[in-house]
Design a protein around this motif. Structure first.
Motif, PDB file in Angstrom:
ATOM      1  N   LEU A 155       0.654  -1.035   0.302  1.00 28.99           N
ATOM      2  CA  LEU A 155       0.014  -0.090  -0.003  1.00 28.99           C
ATOM      3  C   LEU A 155       1.126   1.288   0.227  1.00 28.99           C
ATOM      4  CD1 LEU A 155      -2.556  -1.060   2.376  1.00 28.99           C
ATOM      5  CD2 LEU A 155      -2.385  -0.559   0.483  1.00 28.99           C
ATOM      6  N   GLY A 156       1.693   0.979   0.560  1.00 26.07           N
ATOM      7  CA  GLY A 156       2.767   2.470   0.825  1.00 26.07           C
ATOM      8  C   GLY A 156       3.123   2.582  -0.746  1.00 26.07           C
ATOM      9  N   VAL A 157       3.677   1.797  -1.539  1.00 29.33           N
ATOM     10  CA  VAL A 157       4.211   2.018  -3.393  1.00 29.33           C
ATOM     11  C   VAL A 157       2.569   2.176  -4.226  1.00 29.33           C
ATOM     12  CG1 VAL A 157       4.612   0.587  -5.182  1.00 29.33           C
ATOM     13  CG2 VAL A 157       5.387  -0.724  -2.698  1.00 29.33           C
ATOM     14  N   VAL A 158       1.702   1.544  -3.425  1.00 29.79           N
ATOM     15  CA  VAL A 158      -0.216   2.288  -4.048  1.00 29.79           C
ATOM     16  C   VAL A 158       0.285   3.951  -3.686  1.00 29.79           C
ATOM     17  CG1 VAL A 158      -2.165   2.700  -3.859  1.00 29.79           C
ATOM     18  CG2 VAL A 158      -1.124   0.414  -3.587  1.00 29.79           C
ATOM     19  N   ALA A 159       0.678   4.513  -2.391  1.00 29.20           N
ATOM     20  CA  ALA A 159       0.810   5.565  -2.211  1.00 29.20           C
ATOM     21  C   ALA A 159       1.315   6.622  -2.895  1.00 29.20           C
ATOM     22  CB  ALA A 159       0.722   5.255  -0.836  1.00 29.20           C
ATOM     23  N   VAL A 160       3.048   5.927  -2.944  1.00 26.92           N
ATOM     24  CA  VAL A 160       3.694   6.796  -3.505  1.00 26.92           C
ATOM     25  C   VAL A 160       3.706   7.053  -5.167  1.00 26.92           C
ATOM     26  CG1 VAL A 160       6.725   6.775  -4.517  1.00 26.92           C
ATOM     27  CG2 VAL A 160       5.819   6.013  -2.275  1.00 26.92           C
ATOM     28  N   TYR A 161       2.624   6.099  -5.863  1.00 28.87           N
ATOM     29  CA  TYR A 161       2.113   6.111  -7.315  1.00 28.87           C
ATOM     30  C   TYR A 161       1.266   6.248  -7.399  1.00 28.87           C
ATOM     31  CZ  TYR A 161       6.591   3.353  -8.916  1.00 28.87           C
ATOM     32  OH  TYR A 161       7.818   2.901  -9.301  1.00 28.87           O
ATOM     33  N   SER A 162       0.718   6.971  -6.856  1.00 34.60           N
ATOM     34  CA  SER A 162      -0.842   7.981  -6.539  1.00 34.60           C
ATOM     35  C   SER A 162      -0.163   9.691  -7.313  1.00 34.60           C
ATOM     36  CB  SER A 162      -1.560   7.728  -5.391  1.00 34.60           C
ATOM     37  OG  SER A 162      -0.945   8.411  -4.354  1.00 34.60           O
ATOM     38  N   PHE A 163       0.648   9.656  -6.682  1.00 39.91           N
ATOM     39  CA  PHE A 163       0.973  11.205  -6.902  1.00 39.91           C
ATOM     40  C   PHE A 163       1.894  11.461  -7.888  1.00 39.91           C
ATOM     41  CE2 PHE A 163       0.575  10.822  -2.144  1.00 39.91           C
ATOM     42  CZ  PHE A 163       0.261  11.969  -1.512  1.00 39.91           C
ATOM     43  N   ASN A 164       2.205  10.364  -8.768  1.00 42.12           N
ATOM     44  CA  ASN A 164       2.949  10.143 -10.342  1.00 42.12           C
ATOM     45  C   ASN A 164       2.426  10.982 -11.188  1.00 42.12           C
ATOM     46  OD1 ASN A 164       4.936   8.846 -12.389  1.00 42.12           O
ATOM     47  ND2 ASN A 164       3.967   7.259 -12.475  1.00 42.12           N
TER      48      ASN A 164
ATOM     49  N   PHE B 185       7.051  14.317  -9.163  1.00 42.38           N
ATOM     50  CA  PHE B 185       5.502  14.504  -8.376  1.00 42.38           C
ATOM     51  C   PHE B 185       3.788  15.189  -9.094  1.00 42.38           C
ATOM     52  CE2 PHE B 185       3.180  17.077  -4.870  1.00 42.38           C
ATOM     53  CZ  PHE B 185       3.099  15.816  -4.450  1.00 42.38           C
ATOM     54  N   SER B 186       2.702  14.819  -8.654  1.00 41.97           N
ATOM     55  CA  SER B 186       2.358  15.527  -9.910  1.00 41.97           C
ATOM     56  C   SER B 186       1.169  15.805  -8.351  1.00 41.97           C
ATOM     57  CB  SER B 186       1.509  15.020 -10.403  1.00 41.97           C
ATOM     58  OG  SER B 186      -0.369  15.283 -11.216  1.00 41.97           O
ATOM     59  N   LEU B 187       0.023  16.607  -8.298  1.00 37.84           N
ATOM     60  CA  LEU B 187      -1.064  15.698  -7.415  1.00 37.84           C
ATOM     61  C   LEU B 187      -2.995  15.836  -8.304  1.00 37.84           C
ATOM     62  CD1 LEU B 187      -1.154  18.714  -4.470  1.00 37.84           C
ATOM     63  CD2 LEU B 187      -1.625  16.045  -4.474  1.00 37.84           C
TER      64      LEU B 187
ATOM     65  N   ASP C  42      -8.535  14.685  -9.767  1.00 37.72           N
ATOM     66  CA  ASP C  42      -9.130  13.774 -11.334  1.00 37.72           C
ATOM     67  C   ASP C  42      -9.847  13.075 -10.047  1.00 37.72           C
ATOM     68  OD1 ASP C  42      -9.461  12.372 -13.902  1.00 37.72           O
ATOM     69  OD2 ASP C  42      -9.453  10.862 -12.753  1.00 37.72           O
ATOM     70  N   VAL C  43      -9.522  13.025  -8.699  1.00 37.23           N
ATOM     71  CA  VAL C  43     -11.296  11.537  -8.108  1.00 37.23           C
ATOM     72  C   VAL C  43     -12.513  12.486  -8.090  1.00 37.23           C
ATOM     73  CG1 VAL C  43     -11.524  10.407  -5.528  1.00 37.23           C
ATOM     74  CG2 VAL C  43      -9.149   9.941  -7.173  1.00 37.23           C
TER      75      VAL C  43
ATOM     76  N   MET D   5      -5.402   4.619  -6.983  1.00 37.73           N
ATOM     77  CA  MET D   5      -4.012   4.507  -6.445  1.00 37.73           C
ATOM     78  C   MET D   5      -4.565   5.487  -5.271  1.00 37.73           C
ATOM     79  SD  MET D   5      -1.352   3.181  -7.900  1.00 37.73           S
ATOM     80  CE  MET D   5      -0.654   3.575  -9.450  1.00 37.73           C
ATOM     81  N   ALA D   6      -4.962   6.557  -5.847  1.00 41.94           N
ATOM     82  CA  ALA D   6      -5.194   7.709  -5.114  1.00 41.94           C
ATOM     83  C   ALA D   6      -6.561   7.936  -4.308  1.00 41.94           C
ATOM     84  CB  ALA D   6      -5.766   9.468  -5.799  1.00 41.94           C
ATOM     85  N   ILE D   7      -7.489   7.388  -5.009  1.00 42.54           N
ATOM     86  CA  ILE D   7      -8.986   7.078  -4.270  1.00 42.54           C
ATOM     87  C   ILE D   7      -8.523   5.814  -3.025  1.00 42.54           C
ATOM     88  CG2 ILE D   7     -10.460   5.476  -4.006  1.00 42.54           C
ATOM     89  CD1 ILE D   7     -11.281   6.617  -6.775  1.00 42.54           C
ATOM     90  N   SER D   8      -7.050   4.976  -2.804  1.00 43.59           N
ATOM     91  CA  SER D   8      -7.250   3.598  -2.082  1.00 43.59           C
ATOM     92  C   SER D   8      -6.488   4.821  -0.822  1.00 43.59           C
ATOM     93  CB  SER D   8      -6.194   2.668  -2.573  1.00 43.59           C
ATOM     94  OG  SER D   8      -6.920   2.599  -3.705  1.00 43.59           O
ATOM     95  N   THR D   9      -5.094   5.083  -1.026  1.00 43.39           N
ATOM     96  CA  THR D   9      -4.419   6.012  -0.570  1.00 43.39           C
ATOM     97  C   THR D   9      -5.139   7.018   0.533  1.00 43.39           C
ATOM     98  OG1 THR D   9      -3.037   6.510  -2.124  1.00 43.39           O
ATOM     99  CG2 THR D   9      -2.353   7.578  -0.433  1.00 43.39           C
ATOM    100  N   MET D  10      -6.531   7.817   0.041  1.00 43.48           N
ATOM    101  CA  MET D  10      -6.861   8.791   0.500  1.00 43.48           C
ATOM    102  C   MET D  10      -7.802   7.344   1.587  1.00 43.48           C
ATOM    103  SD  MET D  10      -8.646  11.783  -1.338  1.00 43.48           S
ATOM    104  CE  MET D  10      -9.500  10.753  -2.857  1.00 43.48           C
ATOM    105  N   LEU D  11      -8.595   6.531   1.315  1.00 50.71           N
ATOM    106  CA  LEU D  11      -9.410   5.527   2.061  1.00 50.71           C
ATOM    107  C   LEU D  11      -8.468   5.335   2.836  1.00 50.71           C
ATOM    108  CD1 LEU D  11     -11.228   3.106   0.020  1.00 50.71           C
ATOM    109  CD2 LEU D  11     -12.082   4.098   1.787  1.00 50.71           C
ATOM    110  N   LEU D  12      -7.424   4.931   2.552  1.00 50.94           N
ATOM    111  CA  LEU D  12      -6.005   4.470   3.890  1.00 50.94           C
ATOM    112  C   LEU D  12      -6.214   5.754   5.166  1.00 50.94           C
ATOM    113  CD1 LEU D  12      -4.272   2.272   4.272  1.00 50.94           C
ATOM    114  CD2 LEU D  12      -2.397   3.345   3.618  1.00 50.94           C
TER     115      LEU D  12
END
Lengths: 276, 306, 342
Positions: free
Chosen positions: A28-37, A48-50, A55-56, A241-248
């Motif tokens: 999940l850490g990897v997912v969180a990092v790549y959600s800023f890709n 880095f990008s938001l 988009d979400v 990935m952004a959704i998952s990271t926010m859920l987390l």
């Protein structure tokens, strides 16, 4: 008397626990990092990008995701609550009501949803709902979820209850407590860790379910898994990935808050126990 | 104080004898309607004639069970032999699920014990630490697990960078990847029931044994483990049984090169084959197997010390 | 009562949706319809659009046969599935004159074998299925089915196949130059043996991640749809889509009118909408396949016409549809597939 060692601690157990948490969080850490890709791809880092978080909330599918997340949450809370209640009552009957003919049968019935492959439950439940002309929608999802959540709630509850001696309630009843009082004042508080565990397991199993939900849901009713499934199966996308990271993040915040609030209550509880 | 908890036997009483019908009624009604009824439909289907491309024809037939147990060659006209294909698929699934369960137990028990021995106010926090990742969807977790394990993923590149390995481990598309995936899918289902049981464990028992100079690992094996047995059994069931029918981890992490029970049954309902009675029969056989297993595990433990 | 329930459900579920004239319920593939196109239709006709998704032709059939028929208006099955659904009586017939834009269907798609005279369907998108090879890994000739079934050493063990019986067995039939629905026992045995030995070269069976494994490098060659290969290339993978001399698979997805459609009128409006070149071109630009409608050229992304995935070289074999076998033959093929995956 001084002990040569502390029996609360076994060498290596802390290490295993930390390893366990590492395994749980690393992907999940990897997912969180790549959600800023900045790029579309999960494999290539492009700065880095938001944009995926934007988009979400503003993308064409934002309304769908929001509704789906809400549905998922409501269904998971409701299904877990109902399933945990049913499981608690059933465990009391199975473990605290002596031996009776239906006992083994009841244990079997309660474990049944666990034993059937999901796809079979899915097809069978769909055929069943159609046979009784029950219109598919949020209600069918909730009903199906309650059924398969029950064994997940039951197992930790019954495991816990097996460790609680009946003498506590017996003592209470000897002191003229009614059966209801013995249940609510003695057994339930002692059961709490089991009930909480059961609730959490039921909650996450409901939150995760795709196969059964996808079959029994009505057209246009989405839960988070059904809304994201296609997008994820074809290679996880950054907005997912952004959704998952926010859920987390949301769950971590909620847990931290409830812990801070809960600390006060627990202090009281400990004091009560000390008095006892 | 000792008694029941020490021997690990299930504590039973008759406290709620009169109320038991009412206590069980909600479970019976819910599961009777929502699980037993659909399952009965499936049981009936397994004895019907298949309709080509999905569905059933209402004519009694044993063809589905025959297909499961007997091999009649590619064209169905050779003399019947024992069919090893499906038995092989079942055996492989059992093995994978079993390995995942053992892995979960090895990691899950120490974790659960550790959490249960934390000061009371910290326990809830640890429990949540273990369960928070499960707020994220199973599919996403499995996909990100694969991403992590890939030949060019962070794990392999990290290990190569620090010089521990010289070429990628090649985990993806192997049985190990499936086991890791199943383990990752269901870990809290092992940790939480064990935690709930250990939390109740009376440490005075361990201390008494220590006073008698029992080594600490002996205490763990002879006293703690039997006392929390119901929790361990519950955890193993909750990991093993869903693993048995799972197909997400085998598909995504194992490369779907071989059928597992879950994918075999799914194929009968959602694949080209469209053989509903066979899918139903395979489910019934799986169900029977798991039921036997469950009955065995529910037997009261042998009491006393070996 | 039923209507009341439906209304209540709709109100509680589609929070904030304006009260539309009518409804349209689409059963569609994942990721195959641009959201803004749905909104455009919804606004033009004041129809509330609800979309449900499935992940394979067979899953669509299973769901409809388990009782979902009668809740959806239109679905988008592939060519052979249109034929199967027609045989199963799951399709409604479109009478002459009910579709104003029926004349827009490209002549070559107006009378396909899977739905003669377009009685129940209109074209959605068509494309091909063959395979793509990572050119960094293998530089030799790729226009042969040997790449999948008898691969060069560089590719052995790094091949992803689609997890779909129809596509794998049809490709294998092309490779062996035998009919797709053969009943010749020697051919079938040879097919079974060939697949068994080819399997040793394969790393995985995955349909959904067919593109992802090529982009990430997990697979060096993979069976794939043309549009997926184009997307993989766009995402930076150095892959080339092959047109084997033995032939390749052609497919077409079609919008069908389902039997007992609850909103039949709107379903027909939707089909007419998708027969307008501008609208169907939007789908093509999104999915990167091809439309089966005349007059789309002006609306297409110019790069589409040039993409190598849409332009078979002269020496390419013929494109063939997946065939629908009769029950006895299909059972043997099911057995071969089970043998392959046991």
């Amino acid at each position: 008397m001084a002990k040569p060692y502390d029996l609360r601690h076994y060498p290596g157990f802390l290490g295993v626990t930390l390893l366990c948490l590492l395994i749980l969080y690393a992907p999940l850490g990897v997912v969180a990092v790549y959600s800023f890709n900045g790029s579309q791809s999960i494999t290539i880092w492009e700065g880095f990008s938001l944009r995926w978080y934007v988009d979400v909330f503003t993308g064409p599918e934002s309304a769908k995701f929001k509704q789906a997340a809400w549905n998922s949450f409501i269904i998971a809370i409701a299904a877990a609550t109902i399933a945990t209640s049913i499981a608690t009552l059933a465990a009391t009957a199975v473990l605290r009501a002596g031996k009776f003919r239906m006992r083994t049968l009841s244990i079997g019935l309660i474990s049944l949803p666990l034993m059937v492959p999901e796809i079979v439950t899915a097809v069978a439940t769909l055929i069943f709902f159609n046979a009784i002309a029950f219109e598919r929608g949020l209600m069918t999802i909730l009903l199906a979820h309650i059924a398969f959540c029950i064994p997940f709630a039951y197992m930790p509850i019954s495991a816990r209850m097996q460790g609680i001696e009946a003498s506590y309630e017996q003592a209470a009843m000897d002191l003229y407590a009614t059966r209801r009082q013995a249940f609510t004042r003695i057994l339930l508080p002692l059961m709490m860790p089991g009930i909480v565990s059961g609730f959490i397991l039921a909650f996450i199993i409901s939150l995760d379910d795709f196969i059964i939900t996808n079959f029994v849901k009505g057209a246009g009713v989405e839960t988070l898994p059904t809304a994201i499934f296609g997008a994820v199966k074809q290679g996880i996308k950054p907005n997912i990935m952004a959704i998952s990271t926010m859920l987390l993040a949301v769950s971590i915040v909620m847990v931290t808050l409830s812990w801070l609030i809960g600390r006060k209550d627990q202090k009281n509880l400990i004091q009560q126990r000390k008095k006892k | 104080m000792a008694g029941g908890a020490a021997t690990g036997g299930s504590v039973q009483s008759e406290t709620y004898r009169e109320a038991r019908t009412w206590l069980l009624l909600p479970a019976w009604v819910t599961l009777g309607i929502l699980t037993l009824a659909p399952l009965t439909i499936m049981l009936v289907y397994s004895f019907l004639t298949k309709e080509f491309r999905g569905g059933v024809i209402w004519e009694f037939s044993l063809a589905a069970y025959d297909q499961f147990f007997f091999d009649r060659g590619l064209f169905g006209d050779e003399p019947p032999r024992i069919e090893w294909t499906y038995i092989g698929i079942f055996w492989r699934s059992i093995w994978q699920a079993g390995a995942a369960t053992v892995l979960s137990l090895l990691i899950g028990f120490p974790t659960a014990y550790f959490i249960a021995m934390r000061p009371q106010k910290e326990r809830a926090l640890w429990v949540f630490l273990v369960t928070i990742p499960y707020w994220v969807n199973l599919l996403i977790r499995t996909v990100s697990m694969k991403f992590l394990l890939r030949d060019e993923g962070p794990l392999n590149e990290g290990l190569m960078a620090i010089g521990l390995i010289s070429e990628p481990l090649g985990i993806v598309n192997t049985n190990l990847a499936v086991q890791l995936g199943l383990f990752y899918s269901y870990l809290p289902f092992m940790v939480l029931p064990i935690y709930a049981a250990v939390e109740r464990y009376n440490l005075a028992l361990s201390e008494a044994a220590a006073d008698l100079y029992a080594p600490r690992w002996t205490i763990l094996r002879r006293i703690v483990l039997p006392s929390v047995r119901p929790g361990i059994v519950a955890g193993c069931i909750l990991v093993f049984v869903p693993s048995l029918g799972s197909f997400l981890a085998p598909d995504l992490l194992g490369g779907a090169k071989t059928f597992m029970i879950g994918s075999l049954i799914e194929e009968q309902f959602k694949g080209n084959a469209g053989n509903w009675p066979f899918g139903a029969a395979a489910s019934m056989i799986l169900l029977t197997m798991v039921l036997i297993l469950l009955i065995l595990s529910a037997r009261p433990s042998r009491k006393g010390v070996r | 009562m039923k209507k009341l329930l439906t209304t209540a459900a709709a109100l509680s579920l589609i929070a904030g949706a304006a009260s539309a004239e009518g409804k349209l319920v689409i059963y569609h593939w994942f990721e195959y319809m641009p959201q803004d196109l749905l909104e455009k239709f919804s606004e033009e006709h004041d129809v509330e659009v609800v979309m449900d998704t499935y992940d394979s032709n067979e899953a669509l059939l299973a769901s409809l046969k388990a009782g979902a028929i009668g809740t959806y208006d239109v679905a988008v099955p592939g060519d052979y599935m249109v034929q199967i659904m027609g045989n199963e009586g799951l399709l409604d017939t479109i009478a002459d004159g009910e579709l104003a834009n029926k004349g827009n269907i490209a002549p070559e798609w107006a009378d396909p074998s899977f739905d003669p005279g377009r009685a129940s369907s209109i074209p959605y998108q068509w494309g091909s299925t063959s395979f793509a090879v990572n050119r960094d890994v293998y530089e030799g000739d790729i226009n042969s089915t040997d790449i999948l079934f008898n691969p060069p050493e560089e590719l052995s063990g790094k091949i992803n196949m689609l997890d779909s019986q129809g596509e794998v067995l049809a490709m294998a039939a092309l490779h062996m130059d035998i009919p797709q629905c053969s009943s010749d026992r020697d051919q079938l045995r040879a097919l079974n043996d060939m697949l068994q030995s080819a399997k040793a070269h394969w790393a995985s069976f995955n349909s959904d991640t067919a593109k992802e494994v090529l982009v990430s490098g997990d697979a060096a060659a993979g069976q794939i749809y043309d549009g997926f290969a184009a997307k993989a290339r766009a995402e930076g993978a150095n892959v080339e889509y092959a047109f084997p001399t033995q032939g390749y698979i052609v497919w077409m997805d079609n919008v069908v009118l389902l039997k007992d459609a609850p909103n039949r009128e709107n379903a027909l409006l939707f089909m007419d909408f998708l027969l307008e070149p501008e609208n169907i071109a939007a789908v093509t630009n999104y999915a990167r396949y091809n439309a089966g409608v005349t007059g789309v050229a002006g609306f297409l992304d110019p790069s589409l016409a040039e993409q190598p995935e849409s332009n078979p070289p002269a020496e390419a074999g013929a494109g063939v549809f997946i065939e629908v076998c009769d029950q006895a033959t299909q059972e043997v093929y099911d057995q071969i597939w089970t043998n392959l995956k046991k």
